[in-house]
Design a protein around this motif. Structure first.
Motif, PDB file in Angstrom:
ATOM      1  N   ARG A 184      34.576  53.092 -27.175  1.00 41.52           N
ATOM      2  CA  ARG A 184      34.821  54.495 -26.855  1.00 41.52           C
ATOM      3  C   ARG A 184      33.889  54.987 -25.747  1.00 41.52           C
ATOM      4  NH1 ARG A 184      34.636  56.613 -32.993  1.00 41.52           N
ATOM      5  NH2 ARG A 184      32.955  55.075 -32.953  1.00 41.52           N
ATOM      6  N   HIS A 185      32.664  54.472 -25.738  1.00 44.00           N
ATOM      7  CA  HIS A 185      31.709  54.899 -24.713  1.00 44.00           C
ATOM      8  C   HIS A 185      32.202  54.536 -23.313  1.00 44.00           C
ATOM      9  CE1 HIS A 185      29.447  54.601 -28.462  1.00 44.00           C
ATOM     10  NE2 HIS A 185      28.548  55.433 -27.953  1.00 44.00           N
ATOM     11  N   SER A 205      35.383  53.942 -22.360  1.00 42.15           N
ATOM     12  CA  SER A 205      36.568  54.717 -22.011  1.00 42.15           C
ATOM     13  C   SER A 205      36.215  56.153 -21.645  1.00 42.15           C
ATOM     14  CB  SER A 205      37.558  54.707 -23.187  1.00 42.15           C
ATOM     15  OG  SER A 205      37.983  53.378 -23.456  1.00 42.15           O
ATOM     16  N   ALA A 206      35.118  56.668 -22.236  1.00 46.42           N
ATOM     17  CA  ALA A 206      34.668  58.019 -21.896  1.00 46.42           C
ATOM     18  C   ALA A 206      33.933  58.049 -20.556  1.00 46.42           C
ATOM     19  CB  ALA A 206      33.757  58.560 -22.992  1.00 46.42           C
ATOM     20  N   ARG A 244      39.401  51.020 -19.631  1.00 42.95           N
ATOM     21  CA  ARG A 244      40.272  51.086 -20.800  1.00 42.95           C
ATOM     22  C   ARG A 244      41.139  49.834 -20.864  1.00 42.95           C
ATOM     23  NH1 ARG A 244      40.651  56.560 -22.459  1.00 42.95           N
ATOM     24  NH2 ARG A 244      39.727  57.985 -20.942  1.00 42.95           N
ATOM     25  N   HIS A 299      29.718  62.214 -13.479  1.00 41.60           N
ATOM     26  CA  HIS A 299      30.710  62.332 -14.540  1.00 41.60           C
ATOM     27  C   HIS A 299      31.144  63.786 -14.692  1.00 41.60           C
ATOM     28  CE1 HIS A 299      32.513  62.089 -18.560  1.00 41.60           C
ATOM     29  NE2 HIS A 299      32.693  60.804 -18.281  1.00 41.60           N
ATOM     30  N   GLU A 319      31.895  65.514 -17.187  1.00 42.20           N
ATOM     31  CA  GLU A 319      31.413  66.215 -18.379  1.00 42.20           C
ATOM     32  C   GLU A 319      29.894  66.244 -18.505  1.00 42.20           C
ATOM     33  OE1 GLU A 319      34.116  65.870 -22.044  1.00 42.20           O
ATOM     34  OE2 GLU A 319      34.357  63.941 -21.019  1.00 42.20           O
ATOM     35  N   LEU A 376      27.128  61.689 -23.522  1.00 41.39           N
ATOM     36  CA  LEU A 376      28.488  61.155 -23.385  1.00 41.39           C
ATOM     37  C   LEU A 376      28.886  60.381 -24.637  1.00 41.39           C
ATOM     38  CD1 LEU A 376      30.932  60.816 -21.457  1.00 41.39           C
ATOM     39  CD2 LEU A 376      29.875  58.687 -20.671  1.00 41.39           C
ATOM     40  N   ALA A 379      32.003  60.958 -27.047  1.00 45.67           N
ATOM     41  CA  ALA A 379      32.955  59.870 -27.307  1.00 45.67           C
ATOM     42  C   ALA A 379      33.153  59.663 -28.802  1.00 45.67           C
ATOM     43  CB  ALA A 379      32.467  58.578 -26.652  1.00 45.67           C
ATOM     44  N   THR A 420      36.158  61.243 -30.401  1.00 46.41           N
ATOM     45  CA  THR A 420      37.493  60.808 -29.978  1.00 46.41           C
ATOM     46  C   THR A 420      37.948  59.620 -30.802  1.00 46.41           C
ATOM     47  OG1 THR A 420      36.653  59.274 -28.302  1.00 46.41           O
ATOM     48  CG2 THR A 420      36.991  61.566 -27.635  1.00 46.41           C
TER      49      THR A 420
END
Length: 296
Positions: free
Chosen positions: A135-136, A138-139, A145, A226, A228, A267, A271, A274
């Motif tokens: 997940r990290h 993909s974030a 991914r 990034h 975010e 981050l 993640a 999600t």
């Protein structure tokens, strides 16, 4: 794509990158070719001009290690570029075209390991297809991914372009890293597919690919912005996975105590909210699905 003479293509591309003054040659008059002439490379390497011409044209397929070392010195090749030259020569004679034996699958233990890591991590093939990611990862980036191809995404996905602080430098390094990863196997069907698509869709890629730059990318600092968590400077490591056909585990981490480490931790917290990233490979879903998934 390269033709059936990768060694000759490489020699030609590299001599075009060397200026005569870089190797102590005096330039007189108008030169109609970029870089060094064939006869100049031959002189610097201590071989005949006719022999060097045969090498570039693919009419001599068995250069000795001494000749290759002399050519590497004449062309001012660094260690990765010299290794690539040796690899092309070693695999040139009577080498059958590369054929894939089946879909790439990530070892189950590695797939479980990914989700236990608290930093961005993913598994990719020689041709930069992402097979599995936590997940990290993909974030961190759109292209990290499962089912994506990092080379395609960095050129064709606008979201990827916005992520990199110096996109032009990043794509040049990635193309050189791709060359290092595939080595002499540029006839691999997936390599042909990726390079063919980018050659049609990106003039910049065509220019960079024609340079034949070769440089592994592990350990290199990566500067990102990034959307975010803001700017980060991360370190990238690549670890070969034994028992696989060239798969590598890619890890991104930050210097301890840095603002980048704090941003990466934030981050990671985001993640965690999600859904987990799937580890299903594009190849396992079939060629059509793999083609769709590698397009932004």
């Amino acid at each position: 794509m390269d033709d059936g003479n990768p060694l000759g293509e490489y020699l030609r591309a590299r001599r075009e990158q060397v200026r005569p003054e870089d190797v102590g040659l005096t330039v007189r008059g108008l030169r109609r070719v970029p870089g060094l002439r064939r006869e100049e490379v031959a002189m610097l390497a201590g071989v005949s001009a006719d022999y060097y011409l045969r090498l570039e044209q693919g009419r001599d397929r068995n250069p000795s290690a001494q000749v290759l070392a002399a050519l590497a010195d004449a062309l001012r090749l660094d260690a990765p570029a010299t290794d690539h030259l040796m690899s092309l020569a070693a695999q040139r004679a009577h080498r059958a075209p590369t054929r894939r034996t089946g879909p790439d699958r990530v070892p189950s233990g590695v797939a479980m390991l990914l989700e236990s890591l608290g930093i961005p991590a993913f598994v990719e093939t020689r041709t930069f297809d992402v097979l599995a990611a936590n997940r990290h990862a993909s974030a961190l980036a759109p292209g990290f991914r499962p089912g994506r191809n990092r080379l395609l995404d960095v050129f064709l996905d606008p979201a990827e372009r916005e992520l990199w602080c110096d996109w032009d430098r990043a794509v040049a390094r990635l193309v050189a890293g791709f060359r290092a990863s595939v080595g002499a196997a540029t006839d691999d069907p997936r390599c042909v597919e990726v390079v063919g698509e980018l050659s049609l869709r990106s003039p910049l890629f065509r220019s960079l690919w024609a340079r034949h730059d070769v440089r592994p990318v592990e350990g290199a600092p990566t500067e990102l912005v990034h959307p975010e968590v803001g700017p980060m400077t991360l370190l990238r490591e690549k670890l070969a996975l034994t028992g696989t056909d060239g798969q590598v585990l890619v890890l991104y981490h930050a210097e301890p105590g840095s603002t980048s480490e704090a941003a990466l931790a934030l981050l990671g917290s985001l993640a965690a909210t999600t859904a987990p990233a799937t580890t299903t490979t594009a190849a396992a879903a079939g060629p059509a699905a793999a083609e769709d998934l590698t397009r932004p």
